[in-house]
Enzyme design. Structure first.
Site, PDB file in Angstrom:
ATOM      1  N   ASN A 101     -19.920  -7.879  -7.395  1.00  0.00           N
ATOM      2  CA  ASN A 101     -18.973  -8.913  -7.806  1.00  0.00           C
ATOM      3  C   ASN A 101     -18.005  -8.259  -8.797  1.00  0.00           C
ATOM      4  O   ASN A 101     -18.424  -7.745  -9.837  1.00  0.00           O
ATOM      5  CB  ASN A 101     -19.735 -10.061  -8.474  1.00  0.00           C
ATOM      6  CG  ASN A 101     -18.813 -11.205  -8.857  1.00  0.00           C
ATOM      7  OD1 ASN A 101     -17.640 -10.997  -9.183  1.00  0.00           O
ATOM      8  ND2 ASN A 101     -19.348 -12.403  -8.835  1.00  0.00           N
ATOM      9  N   PHE A 143     -11.701  -5.689  -4.750  1.00  0.00           N
ATOM     10  CA  PHE A 143     -11.522  -6.628  -3.631  1.00  0.00           C
ATOM     11  C   PHE A 143     -10.948  -5.848  -2.440  1.00  0.00           C
ATOM     12  O   PHE A 143      -9.858  -6.111  -1.961  1.00  0.00           O
ATOM     13  CB  PHE A 143     -10.591  -7.790  -4.011  1.00  0.00           C
ATOM     14  CG  PHE A 143     -10.936  -8.487  -5.294  1.00  0.00           C
ATOM     15  CD1 PHE A 143     -11.900  -9.494  -5.310  1.00  0.00           C
ATOM     16  CD2 PHE A 143     -10.302  -8.156  -6.488  1.00  0.00           C
ATOM     17  CE1 PHE A 143     -12.213 -10.158  -6.496  1.00  0.00           C
ATOM     18  CE2 PHE A 143     -10.615  -8.807  -7.670  1.00  0.00           C
ATOM     19  CZ  PHE A 143     -11.567  -9.807  -7.680  1.00  0.00           C
ATOM     20  N   ARG A 184       0.852  -1.201   0.000  1.00  0.00           N
ATOM     21  CA  ARG A 184       0.000   0.000   0.000  1.00  0.00           C
ATOM     22  C   ARG A 184       0.881   1.243   0.000  1.00  0.00           C
ATOM     23  O   ARG A 184       0.629   2.206  -0.729  1.00  0.00           O
ATOM     24  CB  ARG A 184      -0.902   0.009   1.234  1.00  0.00           C
ATOM     25  CG  ARG A 184      -1.903  -1.114   1.237  1.00  0.00           C
ATOM     26  CD  ARG A 184      -2.854  -1.005   2.432  1.00  0.00           C
ATOM     27  NE  ARG A 184      -3.567  -2.265   2.571  1.00  0.00           N
ATOM     28  CZ  ARG A 184      -3.411  -3.116   3.593  1.00  0.00           C
ATOM     29  NH1 ARG A 184      -2.624  -2.815   4.606  1.00  0.00           N
ATOM     30  NH2 ARG A 184      -4.064  -4.256   3.611  1.00  0.00           N
ATOM     31  N   ASP A 193     -16.332  -4.434  -3.230  1.00  0.00           N
ATOM     32  CA  ASP A 193     -16.231  -5.716  -2.527  1.00  0.00           C
ATOM     33  C   ASP A 193     -17.583  -6.399  -2.577  1.00  0.00           C
ATOM     34  O   ASP A 193     -18.628  -5.747  -2.585  1.00  0.00           O
ATOM     35  CB  ASP A 193     -15.776  -5.545  -1.080  1.00  0.00           C
ATOM     36  CG  ASP A 193     -15.160  -6.824  -0.522  1.00  0.00           C
ATOM     37  OD1 ASP A 193     -13.919  -6.891  -0.412  1.00  0.00           O
ATOM     38  OD2 ASP A 193     -15.904  -7.770  -0.216  1.00  0.00           O
ATOM     39  N   ASP A 243      -6.682  -6.967  -5.784  1.00  0.00           N
ATOM     40  CA  ASP A 243      -6.151  -7.757  -4.664  1.00  0.00           C
ATOM     41  C   ASP A 243      -7.154  -8.841  -4.282  1.00  0.00           C
ATOM     42  O   ASP A 243      -7.749  -8.810  -3.204  1.00  0.00           O
ATOM     43  CB  ASP A 243      -5.860  -6.833  -3.466  1.00  0.00           C
ATOM     44  CG  ASP A 243      -5.237  -7.591  -2.300  1.00  0.00           C
ATOM     45  OD1 ASP A 243      -4.660  -8.677  -2.536  1.00  0.00           O
ATOM     46  OD2 ASP A 243      -5.324  -7.104  -1.153  1.00  0.00           O
ATOM     47  N   CYS A 295      -2.347 -13.971  -3.941  1.00  0.00           N
ATOM     48  CA  CYS A 295      -1.894 -14.576  -2.684  1.00  0.00           C
ATOM     49  C   CYS A 295      -2.053 -16.094  -2.710  1.00  0.00           C
ATOM     50  O   CYS A 295      -2.029 -16.736  -1.666  1.00  0.00           O
ATOM     51  CB  CYS A 295      -2.617 -13.960  -1.487  1.00  0.00           C
ATOM     52  SG  CYS A 295      -4.401 -14.117  -1.562  1.00  0.00           S
TER      53      CYS A 295
END
Ligand code: SAH
Length: 360
Positions: free
Chosen positions: A242, A194, A179, A215, A263, A303
């Site tokens: 979505n 996200f 960030r 989100d 993300d 991730c």
């Protein structure tokens, strides 16, 4: 390899010809039976654990972290396999993710209190992996008192954290440095996809004219809005959508952004879902590249440790080809330094993040 019969959480490990290889945490029910903690004959006593914990904590002290929430212990990479400890102000949130480490907690918790002065310690032992260890999922206070919400600061932004119900241990601490890095480039109209509680959106709002945070969770959207108000941020709106549908919708509308953050949650939770995950990464990156103005920045993350850096880069490259854009890599990043990667344990390198620039 012989494992002696008693059920101590720490076992001496012997190799061929009975040679002592070291000591390991023992998990009778897991596929990972042993997690090495020492490769010599030293005693694994309270002093041993105090030194391990203190070393990990001292390392964080050297990082000059501009936040009151960060990771103190990152499991294997701190030579404390399956132990996670996150600091949230005066409180700690811990996870013991193996049978051996779970058994050791009566030793570990007083040491953490001694070394950090924590007012309270909460065990967020609800991750599913505990079931593979024959452990139950539970959330409980192990020391002192832990309030329902904890106020923390990350850079200039204040967050209200719900340590009992928030994702992970409350915040996505692993993205803090990304960030910060994104702040060097973010400008103009920002789309944060996200967003969870607005980690990127809030950190970047001061650099941007307008911020839209997306989100799928109504709770997340409520938190983003609350966090924005609490921080006096007026140029941010959050929508419950979505992202896959919304990116398509924005494209049809002809929307354009100067900065986009992607993300997503881990698309590949296991090896079987890698192909689908790759398609997902390609899809959102393709749509984001189309929505970016020339000269715009894309902060894109994965991730999923089942999708390694090369695979992730390939998905983004394919997206850029399909979007007919030329893209440069401005920064290649990973999880923050308080979440170190242990060479030889690829699972500890799970968060990949590229800051890209759409050149044309
Ligand atoms: N960027 C955040 C962390 C994101 S975690 C930070 O810096 O803190 C992933 C988030 O994606 C979760 O909040 C989850 O609710 C959301 N999410 C999952 N699938 C989604 C979808 N298809 N569309 C929109 N949001 C989604």
């Amino acid at each position: 390899m012989d494992v002696s019969a008693d059920r101590s959480p720490v076992m001496q490990v012997r190799g061929p010809r009975n040679r002592i290889l070291g000591s390991a945490l023992f998990s009778p029910e897991s596929q990972i039976t042993l997690r090495m903690v020492a490769r010599d004959e030293r005693p694994i006593d309270e002093a041993f654990w105090r030194e391990r914990l203190a070393t990990a904590i001292r390392y964080r002290d050297t990082l000059e972290i501009d936040a009151t929430a960060f990771r103190l212990i990152h499991g294997e990479a701190d030579l404390l396999p399956s132990l996670i400890v996150d600091r949230y102000g005066d409180y700690l949130v811990v996870q013991a993710l193996s049978h051996g480490m779970d058994q050791l907690m009566p030793t570990i918790v007083p040491l953490l209190v001694e070394l950090t002065g924590a007012k309270g310690i909460l065990a967020r032992n609800d991750p599913k992996v505990r079931l593979l260890e024959g452990l139950e999922q539970k959330v409980e206070v192990l020391h002192g008192e832990v309030p329902d919400t904890i106020q923390v600061r990350e850079g200039a932004i204040e967050f209200e954290v719900d340590p009992r119900h928030g994702q992970k241990t409350g915040l996505f601490l692993d993205q803090r440095e990304n960030r910060e890095a994104a702040g060097r480039y973010a400008n103009g109209a920002l789309l944060d996809c996200f967003s969870y509680n607005g980690g990127f959106a809030l950190a970047l709002a001061a650099h941007c004219q307008t911020v839209e945070a997306l989100d799928i969770s109504a709770d997340a959207v409520a938190r983003i809005t609350k966090n924005a108000a609490a921080n006096g941020i007026a140029n941010l709106t959050a929508r419950e959508v979505n992202v896959f549908d919304e990116l398509r919708h924005l494209e049809r509308e002809g929307a354009r952004y100067d900065t986009i953050v992607l993300d997503p949650p881990a698309f590949a939770k296991n090896k079987a879902s890698v192909a689908k995950a790759m398609a997902g990464y390609k899809e959102i990156n393709l749509r984001a590249l189309r929505l970016l103005v020339p000269g715009g920045f894309l902060v894109t993350c994965s991730c999923s440790y089942n999708v390694d850096e090369a695979m992730f880069a390939e998905a983004i490259y394919e997206a850029s080809v399909d979007a007919h854009t030329a893209v440069t890599v401005v920064e290649k990043r990973m999880q923050g330094r308080d979440h170190p990667v242990l060479l030889g344990v690829p699972e500890t390198y799970y968060l990949k993040s590229f800051i890209l620039r759409k050149v044309a």
